[in-house]
Design an enzyme around this catalytic site. Structure first.
Site, PDB file in Angstrom:
ATOM      1  N   HIS A   7       1.351   4.006   1.565  1.00  0.00           N
ATOM      2  CA  HIS A   7       1.680   3.315   2.607  1.00  0.00           C
ATOM      3  C   HIS A   7       1.039   1.991   2.679  1.00  0.00           C
ATOM      4  CE1 HIS A   7       2.170   3.337   7.529  1.00  0.00           C
ATOM      5  NE2 HIS A   7       2.195   1.999   6.917  1.00  0.00           N
ATOM      6  N   HIS A   9       2.330  -2.476   3.103  1.00  0.00           N
ATOM      7  CA  HIS A   9       2.998  -3.562   3.077  1.00  0.00           C
ATOM      8  C   HIS A   9       2.414  -4.807   2.473  1.00  0.00           C
ATOM      9  CE1 HIS A   9       4.753  -1.580   6.790  1.00  0.00           C
ATOM     10  NE2 HIS A   9       3.467  -1.177   6.946  1.00  0.00           N
ATOM     11  N   HIS A 187       8.260   4.370   9.494  1.00  0.00           N
ATOM     12  CA  HIS A 187       7.129   4.720  10.498  1.00  0.00           C
ATOM     13  C   HIS A 187       7.523   5.414  11.694  1.00  0.00           C
ATOM     14  CE1 HIS A 187       5.472   1.636   7.931  1.00  0.00           C
ATOM     15  NE2 HIS A 187       4.348   1.302   8.672  1.00  0.00           N
ATOM     16  N   GLU A 190       3.317   6.226  15.374  1.00  0.00           N
ATOM     17  CA  GLU A 190       1.878   5.478  15.425  1.00  0.00           C
ATOM     18  C   GLU A 190       1.749   4.921  16.921  1.00  0.00           C
ATOM     19  OE1 GLU A 190       2.508   1.579  13.727  1.00  0.00           O
ATOM     20  OE2 GLU A 190       0.596   1.041  13.301  1.00  0.00           O
ATOM     21  N   ASP A 268      -2.381   0.487   4.721  1.00  0.00           N
ATOM     22  CA  ASP A 268      -1.478  -0.465   5.432  1.00  0.00           C
ATOM     23  C   ASP A 268      -1.082  -1.914   5.323  1.00  0.00           C
ATOM     24  OD1 ASP A 268       0.552  -0.257   7.427  1.00  0.00           O
ATOM     25  OD2 ASP A 268      -0.810   0.253   9.082  1.00  0.00           O
ATOM     26  N   ASP A 269      -2.174  -2.644   5.767  1.00  0.00           N
ATOM     27  CA  ASP A 269      -2.171  -4.036   5.716  1.00  0.00           C
ATOM     28  C   ASP A 269      -3.785  -4.461   5.548  1.00  0.00           C
ATOM     29  OD1 ASP A 269       0.570  -4.849   6.568  1.00  0.00           O
ATOM     30  OD2 ASP A 269      -0.328  -3.461   8.326  1.00  0.00           O
TER      31      ASP A 269
HETATM   32  N1  HPA Z   1       3.474  -0.547  11.886  1.00  0.00           N
HETATM   33  C1  HPA Z   1       4.535  -1.164  12.131  1.00  0.00           C
HETATM   34  N2  HPA Z   1       4.951  -2.264  11.272  1.00  0.00           N
HETATM   35  C2  HPA Z   1       4.079  -2.689  10.474  1.00  0.00           C
HETATM   36  C3  HPA Z   1       2.963  -2.016  10.049  1.00  0.00           C
HETATM   37  C4  HPA Z   1       2.560  -1.076  10.811  1.00  0.00           C
HETATM   38  O1  HPA Z   1       1.396  -0.673  10.872  1.00  0.00           O
HETATM   39  N3  HPA Z   1       2.418  -3.012   9.234  1.00  0.00           N
HETATM   40  C5  HPA Z   1       3.214  -4.006   8.830  1.00  0.00           C
HETATM   41  N4  HPA Z   1       4.490  -3.837   9.649  1.00  0.00           N
HETATM   42 ZN    ZN Z   2       2.621   0.419   7.989  1.00  0.00          ZN
END
Ligand code: HPA
Ligand code: ZN
Length: 328
Positions: A7, A9, A187, A190, A268-269
């Site tokens: 996971h 991006h 996703h 969350e 994630d990021d």
């Molecule tokens: N959630 C939703 N969209 C996203 C995320 C995330 O954690 N990171 C980058 N786009």
């Molecule tokens: Zn994500």
């Protein structure tokens, strides 16, 4: 420990230093004067608040080599952390909406992946993610644009602002994407509630849930996810950064494992959430007192629930097993 990241991006790996460098060479103004100023702005109170800054950062990416540099720089970090395999999400609409051609994006990213496999020994595959705040028609346009590059894309994802944009909004484009051979992922759970996860598994028929935290609201859903053997790609430092979880000590990862859910750890990021993949493992281990066996389980899941097939998956599982046996 050998592991995979499931996971991630690519636009979320944009480190401030590289952002400045690319902004400068493309002669684009960004509203920050220094790395310190950027880091100060990375103080989020919810998903939307983060996304606004994330899309702004991606705005400096114009040419194929910008996408190449961004991706290669992440893959170098993978090599440094013993991440042997990674499944990279990219958001085509973030770029096509500002006039960048789909092929610039995919070619830059996939050339970096090809080079990294040879030079760094890191394997990767790509997940094309639809932006859920945009209409389904826009995702359909993206699907069309992707078809000449189908051999470079393994799966589709669904990201961006979750609340108010349920999986059912993308029912038709997911169906059409699966028909083209893409594996469906999304996703869910969350910020959205357990119903979003139900829709993602029932309507979009996803094979892996990105995040999935709010699945814990519904015992029936938990059992359903276990029965279908669908894994959750959990992102500890993302969850605290976006205040999905208030403190790592309260993170549900261990609870998920104890319930029998299949969980993986991911960044994630990483440029925005304060840590690469290793840092996520280190901090969640500390916060939840995870055992060596728990960590092994998490890394094993990262290969087992990857989209790799047959022998390459077995090869990685064997490398991990040998590592674990020799270290315990
Ligand atoms: N959630 C939703 N969209 C996203 C995320 C995330 O954690 N990171 C980058 N786009
Ligand atoms: Zn994500």
């Amino acid at each position: 420990m050998p592991k995979a990241e499931l996971h991630l991006h690519i636009e979320g790996t944009f480190e401030p230093e590289l952002m400045f460098e690319i902004a400068k060479r493309n002669d684009i103004q960004i509203p920050f004067k220094s790395v310190e100023e950027i880091q100060k702005a990375y103080n989020f109170d919810c998903l939307q608040n983060f996304l606004d800054i994330y899309y702004q950062g991606a705005g400096v990416l114009i040419y194929e080599n910008d996408f190449y540099d961004l991706t290669y720089s992440y893959l170098e970090k993978c090599a440094q952390q013993n991440v042997l395999h990674t499944e990279i999400m990219f958001d085509p609409q973030t770029h096509t909406q500002r006039g960048i051609n789909f092929e610039i994006v995919i070619n830059g990213i996939s050339k970096a992946c090809d080079d990294a496999e040879i030079k760094l020994g890191v394997s990767s595959l790509l997940i094309m993610s639809y932006l859920r705040h945009l209409p389904e028609e826009s995702a359909f346009t993206t699907l069309e644009q992707s078809l000449p590059f189908k051999d470079k894309i393994k799966a589709i994802g669904l990201d961006s602002s979750e609340k108010g944009n349920p999986p059912s909004k993308f029912k038709n484009v997911f169906k059409a994407s699966v028909k083209e051979g893409y594996i469906p992922l999304a996703h869910a759970g969350e910020e959205g509630d357990a119903n979003y996860v139900w829709e993602a598994i029932d309507i979009l028929k996803i094979k892996r849930i990105d995040h999935g935290n709010n699945s814990l609201q519904d015992p029936k859903l938990i059992q359903e996810i276990i029965d279908r053997d669908v894994a959750l790609t959990v992102c500890p430092l993302s969850n605290t950064s976006l205040q999905v979880v208030s403190d790592l000590k309260d993170h549900p990862l261990k609870k998920m494992m104890d319930l029998g859910l299949k969980v993986t750890v991911n960044s994630d990021d990483p440029a925005y959430f304060g840590g690469q993949l290793n840092q996520n493992y280190i901090e969640i281990q500390k916060a939840l007192q995870l055992s060596k066996k728990d960590l092994y389980e998490l890394a094993k899941n990262s290969f087992k629930y990857s989209l790799l097939e047959g022998t390459s998956k077995q090869k990685y599982l064997k490398i991990l097993e040998d590592y674990y046996r020799n270290s315990s």
